[in-house]
Design an enzyme around this catalytic site. Structure first.
Site, PDB file in Angstrom:
ATOM      1  N   LYS A 192       0.873  -1.181   0.000  1.00 56.31           N
ATOM      2  CA  LYS A 192       0.000   0.000   0.000  1.00 56.31           C
ATOM      3  C   LYS A 192       0.907   1.228   0.000  1.00 56.31           C
ATOM      4  O   LYS A 192       1.448   1.625   1.022  1.00 56.31           O
ATOM      5  CB  LYS A 192      -0.876  -0.018   1.263  1.00 56.31           C
ATOM      6  CG  LYS A 192      -2.213   0.670   1.114  1.00 56.31           C
ATOM      7  CD  LYS A 192      -2.146   2.146   0.789  1.00 56.31           C
ATOM      8  CE  LYS A 192      -1.814   3.004   1.978  1.00 56.31           C
ATOM      9  NZ  LYS A 192      -1.637   4.437   1.621  1.00 56.31           N
ATOM     10  N   GLU A 267       9.401   0.751  11.021  1.00 55.25           N
ATOM     11  CA  GLU A 267      10.471   1.717  10.723  1.00 55.25           C
ATOM     12  C   GLU A 267       9.855   3.093  10.892  1.00 55.25           C
ATOM     13  O   GLU A 267       9.108   3.556  10.026  1.00 55.25           O
ATOM     14  CB  GLU A 267      10.961   1.550   9.283  1.00 55.25           C
ATOM     15  CG  GLU A 267      11.560   0.203   8.967  1.00 55.25           C
ATOM     16  CD  GLU A 267      12.994   0.064   9.438  1.00 55.25           C
ATOM     17  OE1 GLU A 267      13.488   0.937  10.179  1.00 55.25           O
ATOM     18  OE2 GLU A 267      13.613  -0.944   9.067  1.00 55.25           O
ATOM     19  N   CYS A 301      13.874   9.742   7.142  1.00 55.02           N
ATOM     20  CA  CYS A 301      13.709   9.322   8.539  1.00 55.02           C
ATOM     21  C   CYS A 301      15.036   9.367   9.273  1.00 55.02           C
ATOM     22  O   CYS A 301      15.090   9.712  10.438  1.00 55.02           O
ATOM     23  CB  CYS A 301      13.108   7.933   8.587  1.00 55.02           C
ATOM     24  SG  CYS A 301      14.028   6.772   7.588  1.00 55.02           S
ATOM     25  N   GLU A 401      10.530  15.450  15.568  1.00 54.12           N
ATOM     26  CA  GLU A 401      10.930  15.304  14.179  1.00 54.12           C
ATOM     27  C   GLU A 401      10.183  16.335  13.318  1.00 54.12           C
ATOM     28  O   GLU A 401       8.961  16.409  13.361  1.00 54.12           O
ATOM     29  CB  GLU A 401      10.576  13.895  13.702  1.00 54.12           C
ATOM     30  CG  GLU A 401      11.014  13.621  12.289  1.00 54.12           C
ATOM     31  CD  GLU A 401      10.685  12.209  11.848  1.00 54.12           C
ATOM     32  OE1 GLU A 401       9.538  11.787  12.064  1.00 54.12           O
ATOM     33  OE2 GLU A 401      11.564  11.544  11.296  1.00 54.12           O
TER      34      GLU A 401
HETATM   35  P1  NAD Z   1       2.312   8.209   7.872  1.00 51.18           P
HETATM   36  O1  NAD Z   1       2.503   7.382   9.069  1.00 51.18           O
HETATM   37  O2  NAD Z   1       1.244   9.214   7.867  1.00 51.18           O
HETATM   38  O3  NAD Z   1       2.048   7.309   6.563  1.00 51.18           O
HETATM   39  C1  NAD Z   1       2.877   6.231   6.195  1.00 51.18           C
HETATM   40  C2  NAD Z   1       2.053   5.240   5.443  1.00 51.18           C
HETATM   41  O4  NAD Z   1       1.064   4.702   6.316  1.00 51.18           O
HETATM   42  C3  NAD Z   1       1.296   5.784   4.232  1.00 51.18           C
HETATM   43  O5  NAD Z   1       1.265   4.796   3.213  1.00 51.18           O
HETATM   44  C4  NAD Z   1      -0.109   5.967   4.784  1.00 51.18           C
HETATM   45  O6  NAD Z   1      -1.088   5.896   3.784  1.00 51.18           O
HETATM   46  C5  NAD Z   1      -0.215   4.795   5.724  1.00 51.18           C
HETATM   47  N1  NAD Z   1      -1.194   4.922   6.797  1.00 51.18           N
HETATM   48  C6  NAD Z   1      -1.682   6.053   7.364  1.00 51.18           C
HETATM   49  N2  NAD Z   1      -2.568   5.739   8.331  1.00 51.18           N
HETATM   50  C7  NAD Z   1      -2.626   4.397   8.382  1.00 51.18           C
HETATM   51  C8  NAD Z   1      -3.344   3.476   9.196  1.00 51.18           C
HETATM   52  N3  NAD Z   1      -4.178   3.879  10.149  1.00 51.18           N
HETATM   53  N4  NAD Z   1      -3.144   2.161   8.995  1.00 51.18           N
HETATM   54  C9  NAD Z   1      -2.289   1.727   8.055  1.00 51.18           C
HETATM   55  N5  NAD Z   1      -1.596   2.540   7.247  1.00 51.18           N
HETATM   56  C10 NAD Z   1      -1.759   3.864   7.413  1.00 51.18           C
HETATM   57  O7  NAD Z   1       3.725   8.837   7.647  1.00 51.18           O
HETATM   58  P2  NAD Z   1       4.143   9.842   6.530  1.00 51.18           P
HETATM   59  O8  NAD Z   1       3.770  11.196   6.994  1.00 51.18           O
HETATM   60  O9  NAD Z   1       3.638   9.377   5.212  1.00 51.18           O
HETATM   61  O10 NAD Z   1       5.743   9.655   6.538  1.00 51.18           O
HETATM   62  C11 NAD Z   1       6.562  10.447   7.301  1.00 51.18           C
HETATM   63  C12 NAD Z   1       7.006   9.700   8.535  1.00 51.18           C
HETATM   64  O11 NAD Z   1       7.541   8.427   8.204  1.00 51.18           O
HETATM   65  C13 NAD Z   1       8.118  10.406   9.265  1.00 51.18           C
HETATM   66  O12 NAD Z   1       7.851  10.404  10.649  1.00 51.18           O
HETATM   67  C14 NAD Z   1       9.366   9.579   8.977  1.00 51.18           C
HETATM   68  O13 NAD Z   1      10.389   9.639   9.893  1.00 51.18           O
HETATM   69  C15 NAD Z   1       8.805   8.223   8.826  1.00 51.18           C
HETATM   70  N6  NAD Z   1       9.675   7.420   7.950  1.00 51.18           N
HETATM   71  C16 NAD Z   1      10.453   6.453   8.509  1.00 51.18           C
HETATM   72  C17 NAD Z   1      11.317   5.696   7.739  1.00 51.18           C
HETATM   73  C18 NAD Z   1      12.189   4.614   8.343  1.00 51.18           C
HETATM   74  O14 NAD Z   1      12.736   3.803   7.626  1.00 51.18           O
HETATM   75  N7  NAD Z   1      12.365   4.547   9.651  1.00 51.18           N
HETATM   76  C19 NAD Z   1      11.378   5.918   6.365  1.00 51.18           C
HETATM   77  C20 NAD Z   1      10.559   6.908   5.823  1.00 51.18           C
HETATM   78  C21 NAD Z   1       9.702   7.653   6.626  1.00 51.18           C
END
Ligand code: NAD
Length: 497
Positions: A192, A267, A301, A401
């Protein structure tokens, strides 16, 4: 399909979009329309304008995709020799390289990132498939020493259907680093992608099918996190969830997965410290610090989002970084500026709110500190590269962050103070140090709480290096051999003879 980079860019400039982008999900080996018929807009962050539409998947689409993956687990995929799985992954690497120009242009357009960074991401995706292609026939269990009257051994079985929930900052490389080891282990996958970057996962699905992956082994459902994402991680037909995203969503995912006792790898975010000691090569350190926070407009991240600098060099080093930050050009990703746009209007507002609070709290802003004028940058979502000297280690600009081009600076007296400061947030993803003293570097590596530590080159390493966080940054490891193991379940078999 292979097209030249320049022809693709010319097409986007002329039409605002690209022909041939998928509009549906990818289920059971083919593109399919969403069951509800609802569609969502995808924006070009460099212009702040819609360039394509995609399916708004929901629980019914997820049901279909999970059923397809479950059926595939019992089909030819199960009976395929591991070496043959490896050949498919190797072929996928070749096809990614063949279509590198198109993949990079789509990724740059969808995520906003600089084209040169997107090209690097595509090279890493090819390398990821190549690396895990070589793992398929090297997954070996153990023999168990039970004495002459028994034969005991373990088998690494595929865990089953692995869900991948992918963020928008590195859409295709995060997808690949989850998909490739899962396939190497013999799993089936339902991915997804994030709602602002749906396309590269769909293009990857096409290439995997062309590489010979049996229908249903890899499926993609696009849509909103709270609809498609939530339905996927709560689905009883899913055996494992790899989630990459924010801490609050990670907590929700873990709670949803708990209901079915589904395994999770999380992650999550970071506020990673990058220490610069007075004895460091300051040219290398300055360029390392700038790359650590301004690459991908800081939306990484593991970004080095906290500079921890030794007091004797702090004033001069901060001034040097500030001059360099002010000189960075902003522009559309396809124009390869120094820094591209951020991914969405909502995210731009979030970044601005972090900085305004820091300003109100009395932190010193040495560079940037404002939204860039949209009109002079093609109407997109741009934030000026920003450097903020923290007034207090407890300030939110140190603790939270931002996920944007905003560096928080903390000044310390020596290595011990640097280690204490480095460990004083709730995150523990990455950490870095620049120093000429290897003893200090290794002491830092020993004492800092982080999943990965970089010495004298931030972000050093590749797919060979396990990656993941501790504490609020999550748990489990992706990349390296460790990643394949997380898609396996160990079965012990013991016979009396
Ligand atoms: P997010 O958590 O809003 O979304 C991430 C993903 O989760 C998207 O595909 C989103 O559609 C999905 N999602 C949202 N709500 C959900 C739910 N209730 N159930 C299942 N899936 C759901 O995060 P974002 O704003 O898209 O990304 C930024 C964040 O991600 C930052 O905090 C960053 O640090 C983190 N990040 C971490 C890594 C890592 O490897 N540690 C890599 C990239 C980003």
């Amino acid at each position: 399909m292979s097209a030249s980079r320049d022809a693709l860019i010319a097409e986007i400039r002329a039409t605002g979009t690209l022909r041939g982008l998928p509009t549906g999900h990818f289920i059971d080996g083919d593109h399919v329309a969403g069951l509800s018929g609802r569609m969502l807009d995808s924006f070009d962050p460099g212009r702040g304008a819609v360039f394509a539409r995609f399916a708004a998947g929901d629980a019914a689409d997820v049901d279909r995709a999970v059923a397809s993956a479950r059926a595939a687990l019992a089909g030819p995929w199960r009976d395929m020799a591991p070496a043959e799985r490896g050949r498919i992954l190797m072929k996928a690497a070749e096809l990614v390289r063949r279509d590198a120009a198109r993949l990079a242009v789509v990724e740059s357009l969808d995520a906003g990132k600089r084209l040169s960074e997107a090209e690097g991401d595509i090279r890493s995706v090819a390398r990821t498939f190549e690396y895990y292609a070589g793992c398929c026939d090297k997954l070996q269990g153990a023999s168990l020493p039970l004495g002459r009257d028994y034969v005991g051994f373990t088998v690494d079985e595929p865990v089953g259907v692995a869900a991948q929930v992918i963020p928008w900052n590195y859409p295709i490389s995060t997808a690949a680093r989850g998909i490739a080891p899962a396939l190497a282990a013999g799993c089936a996958v339902v991915a997804k992608p994030a709602e602002t970057t749906p396309f590269s996962a769909l293009l990857l699905a096409e290439l995997l099918a062309e590489a010979g992956l049996p229908a249903g082994v890899f499926n993609v459902v696009t849509g909103l996190g709270r609809e498609a994402g939530a339905a996927l991680v709560a689905h009883p037909g899913v055996d494992h969830v790899t989630f990459t995203g924010s801490v609050p969503t990670g907590i929700a995912v873990m709670q949803a997965a708990a209901v079915n006792v589904t395994r999770v790898v999380l992650e999550l975010g970071g506020k990673s410290p990058l220490v610069v000691l007075a004895d460091a090569d300051l040219d290398a350190a300055a360029s390392g610090v700038l790359g650590a926070i301004f690459e991908n407009a800081g939306q990484i991240c593991s970004a080095g989002s906290r500079l921890v600098v030794e007091r004797s060099i702090a004033a001069e080093f901060i001034a040097r970084l500030a001059r360099a930050a002010e000189a960075l050009s902003l522009g559309h990703g396809l124009d390869n500026p120094d820094v591209g746009p951020v991914n969405s209007a909502a995210h731009l507002d979030r970044i601005a709110a972090h900085v305004e609070r820091a300003r109100a709290n009395g932190n010193i802003i040495h560079a940037g500190g404002r939204i860039a004028d949209a009109a002079s940058h093609g109407g997109g979502w741009f934030y000026r590269p920003t450097i903020i000297e923290a007034a207090s280690p407890a300030d939110p600009i140190v603790q939270e962050e931002v996920f944007g081009p905003v560096l928080a600076v903390q000044v310390v007296d020596d290595l011990d103070a640097a280690i204490a400061v480095a460990n004083a947030t709730e995150f523990a993803l990455a950490a870095g140090i620049y120093t000429a003293d290897l003893t200090k570097a290794y002491r830092f590596a020993r004492d800092v709480d982080a999943g990965q530590v970089y010495i004298n080159e931030y972000f050093a390493g590749g797919i060979e290096v396990p990656f993941g966080g501790n504490r609020k940054s999550g748990f489990g490891r992706e990349k390296g051999i460790d990643a394949v193991k997380s898609y396996c379940k160990v079965k012990s078999i013991v016979a009396r003879i």
